[in-house]
Design a protein around this motif. Structure first.
Motif, PDB file in Angstrom:
ATOM      1  N   ALA A  32       0.809  -1.215   0.000  1.00 28.63           N
ATOM      2  CA  ALA A  32       0.000   0.000   0.000  1.00 28.63           C
ATOM      3  C   ALA A  32       0.847   1.271   0.000  1.00 28.63           C
ATOM      4  O   ALA A  32       0.309   2.364  -0.167  1.00 28.63           O
ATOM      5  CB  ALA A  32      -0.929  -0.003   1.219  1.00 28.63           C
ATOM      6  N   ARG A  33       2.169   1.145   0.193  1.00 29.29           N
ATOM      7  CA  ARG A  33       3.021   2.331   0.202  1.00 29.29           C
ATOM      8  C   ARG A  33       3.119   2.935  -1.197  1.00 29.29           C
ATOM      9  O   ARG A  33       3.108   2.210  -2.192  1.00 29.29           O
ATOM     10  CB  ARG A  33       4.427   1.970   0.692  1.00 29.29           C
ATOM     11  N   PRO A  34       3.269   4.255  -1.268  1.00 27.97           N
ATOM     12  CA  PRO A  34       3.350   4.889  -2.585  1.00 27.97           C
ATOM     13  C   PRO A  34       4.731   4.762  -3.242  1.00 27.97           C
ATOM     14  O   PRO A  34       4.848   4.974  -4.449  1.00 27.97           O
ATOM     15  CB  PRO A  34       3.020   6.361  -2.294  1.00 27.97           C
ATOM     16  N   ASP A  35       5.772   4.436  -2.484  1.00 28.17           N
ATOM     17  CA  ASP A  35       7.112   4.316  -3.058  1.00 28.17           C
ATOM     18  C   ASP A  35       7.131   3.198  -4.098  1.00 28.17           C
ATOM     19  O   ASP A  35       6.702   2.078  -3.819  1.00 28.17           O
ATOM     20  CB  ASP A  35       8.142   3.990  -1.973  1.00 28.17           C
ATOM     21  N   CYS A  36       7.643   3.501  -5.278  1.00 24.29           N
ATOM     22  CA  CYS A  36       7.681   2.481  -6.329  1.00 24.29           C
ATOM     23  C   CYS A  36       8.882   2.737  -7.232  1.00 24.29           C
ATOM     24  O   CYS A  36       8.890   3.702  -7.997  1.00 24.29           O
ATOM     25  CB  CYS A  36       6.395   2.483  -7.146  1.00 24.29           C
ATOM     26  N   PRO A  37       9.915   1.899  -7.161  1.00 21.49           N
ATOM     27  CA  PRO A  37      11.083   2.093  -8.002  1.00 21.49           C
ATOM     28  C   PRO A  37      10.780   1.933  -9.497  1.00 21.49           C
ATOM     29  O   PRO A  37      11.489   2.505 -10.325  1.00 21.49           O
ATOM     30  CB  PRO A  37      12.067   1.018  -7.532  1.00 21.49           C
ATOM     31  N   ILE A  38       9.740   1.221  -9.829  1.00 22.04           N
ATOM     32  CA  ILE A  38       9.387   1.067 -11.251  1.00 22.04           C
ATOM     33  C   ILE A  38       8.958   2.419 -11.808  1.00 22.04           C
ATOM     34  O   ILE A  38       9.476   2.883 -12.830  1.00 22.04           O
ATOM     35  CB  ILE A  38       8.274   0.018 -11.430  1.00 22.04           C
ATOM     36  N   LEU A  39       8.032   3.072 -11.109  1.00 17.62           N
ATOM     37  CA  LEU A  39       7.565   4.390 -11.565  1.00 17.62           C
ATOM     38  C   LEU A  39       8.678   5.423 -11.490  1.00 17.62           C
ATOM     39  O   LEU A  39       8.802   6.277 -12.377  1.00 17.62           O
ATOM     40  CB  LEU A  39       6.358   4.839 -10.745  1.00 17.62           C
ATOM     41  N   GLN A  99      11.873   4.928 -11.895  1.00 13.06           N
ATOM     42  CA  GLN A  99      12.774   4.699 -13.026  1.00 13.06           C
ATOM     43  C   GLN A  99      12.167   5.194 -14.328  1.00 13.06           C
ATOM     44  O   GLN A  99      12.848   5.807 -15.145  1.00 13.06           O
ATOM     45  CB  GLN A  99      13.118   3.211 -13.147  1.00 13.06           C
ATOM     46  N   LEU A 100      10.882   4.942 -14.521  1.00 12.52           N
ATOM     47  CA  LEU A 100      10.216   5.425 -15.730  1.00 12.52           C
ATOM     48  C   LEU A 100      10.210   6.949 -15.785  1.00 12.52           C
ATOM     49  O   LEU A 100      10.401   7.543 -16.841  1.00 12.52           O
ATOM     50  CB  LEU A 100       8.797   4.874 -15.810  1.00 12.52           C
ATOM     51  N   ALA A 101      10.023   7.591 -14.635  1.00 14.78           N
ATOM     52  CA  ALA A 101      10.008   9.056 -14.584  1.00 14.78           C
ATOM     53  C   ALA A 101      11.387   9.643 -14.832  1.00 14.78           C
ATOM     54  O   ALA A 101      11.521  10.684 -15.473  1.00 14.78           O
ATOM     55  CB  ALA A 101       9.475   9.524 -13.231  1.00 14.78           C
ATOM     56  N   GLU A 102      12.426   8.975 -14.318  1.00 14.07           N
ATOM     57  CA  GLU A 102      13.795   9.468 -14.509  1.00 14.07           C
ATOM     58  C   GLU A 102      14.230   9.337 -15.956  1.00 14.07           C
ATOM     59  O   GLU A 102      14.968  10.178 -16.460  1.00 14.07           O
ATOM     60  CB  GLU A 102      14.766   8.695 -13.609  1.00 14.07           C
ATOM     61  N   GLY A 103      13.845   8.269 -16.591  1.00  8.07           N
ATOM     62  CA  GLY A 103      14.183   8.080 -17.996  1.00  8.07           C
ATOM     63  C   GLY A 103      15.623   7.728 -18.258  1.00  8.07           C
ATOM     64  O   GLY A 103      16.024   7.617 -19.400  1.00  8.07           O
ATOM     65  N   GLY A 104      16.420   7.550 -17.234  1.00 10.11           N
ATOM     66  CA  GLY A 104      17.813   7.188 -17.431  1.00 10.11           C
ATOM     67  C   GLY A 104      17.960   5.709 -17.710  1.00 10.11           C
ATOM     68  O   GLY A 104      16.986   4.993 -17.912  1.00 10.11           O
ATOM     69  N   PRO A 105      19.192   5.249 -17.693  1.00  6.70           N
ATOM     70  CA  PRO A 105      19.404   3.825 -17.943  1.00  6.70           C
ATOM     71  C   PRO A 105      18.778   2.978 -16.839  1.00  6.70           C
ATOM     72  O   PRO A 105      18.830   3.338 -15.664  1.00  6.70           O
ATOM     73  CB  PRO A 105      20.921   3.666 -17.959  1.00  6.70           C
ATOM     74  N   VAL A 106      18.175   1.901 -17.241  1.00  7.61           N
ATOM     75  CA  VAL A 106      17.561   0.978 -16.295  1.00  7.61           C
ATOM     76  C   VAL A 106      18.686   0.187 -15.636  1.00  7.61           C
ATOM     77  O   VAL A 106      19.604  -0.268 -16.302  1.00  7.61           O
ATOM     78  CB  VAL A 106      16.584   0.028 -17.020  1.00  7.61           C
ATOM     79  N   PRO A 107      18.645   0.058 -14.319  1.00 13.91           N
ATOM     80  CA  PRO A 107      19.712  -0.689 -13.659  1.00 13.91           C
ATOM     81  C   PRO A 107      19.757  -2.129 -14.139  1.00 13.91           C
ATOM     82  O   PRO A 107      18.726  -2.737 -14.393  1.00 13.91           O
ATOM     83  CB  PRO A 107      19.351  -0.615 -12.176  1.00 13.91           C
TER      84      PRO A 107
END
Length: 141
Positions: free
Chosen positions: A115-122, A124-132
């Motif tokens: 239920a937490r809003p933290d989401c590394p997927i979103l 990463q998509l927002a940053e637009g940099g290289p995917v780890p």
């Protein structure tokens, strides 16, 4: 035969038949009233195109393959070279898709999914940099 009959006989949609005609892969006869008529040779071409598309050949390669198919004096070496070049392109694409899947799995593994809003997927998509790039199995942070 009509375009509808040609579609049913070849397994190619009417829309795609019109497209293949528009780009010069197919040349059906025209009646005096302007309607297209399709012969068995046209059905064979449509089936050829459909089978080549099923193998993910790009349209320009299909154009070349059709020309080779029609040329009874062709050298099979040219057909083989075209097929092997396509295999290499497919393998490269498959490798790229596997890398994308691994990156997404890595991101999903680091998403709490609760239920937490933290989401590394979103993020990463927002940053637009290289995917780890994922770490080797068993070496998660």
């Amino acid at each position: 035969m009509t375009i509808g009959e040609a579609s049913r006989a070849s397994g190619v949609s009417e829309k795609m038949i019109r497209h293949y005609e528009a780009i010069g892969l197919l040349h059906p006869a025209r009646q005096a009233n302007g309607y297209r008529t399709y012969a068995q040779a046209d059905i064979a071409v449509l089936r050829f195109i459909r089978h080549a598309r099923d193998l993910a050949f790009p349209l320009e390669d299909i154009r070349r393959l059709l020309a080779l198919w029609r040329d009874r004096g062709r050298a099979s070496a040219e057909v083989r070279a075209l097929a092997l070049a396509h295999v290499a392109a497919l393998e490269e694409k498959a490798h790229a898709l596997q890398a994308m899947a691994a990156s997404l799995k890595h991101l999903a593994a680091h998403c709490h999914g609760d239920a937490r809003p933290d989401c590394p997927i979103l993020d990463q998509l927002a940053e637009g940099g290289p995917v780890p790039h994922p770490e080797p199995e068993g070496h998660h942070r």
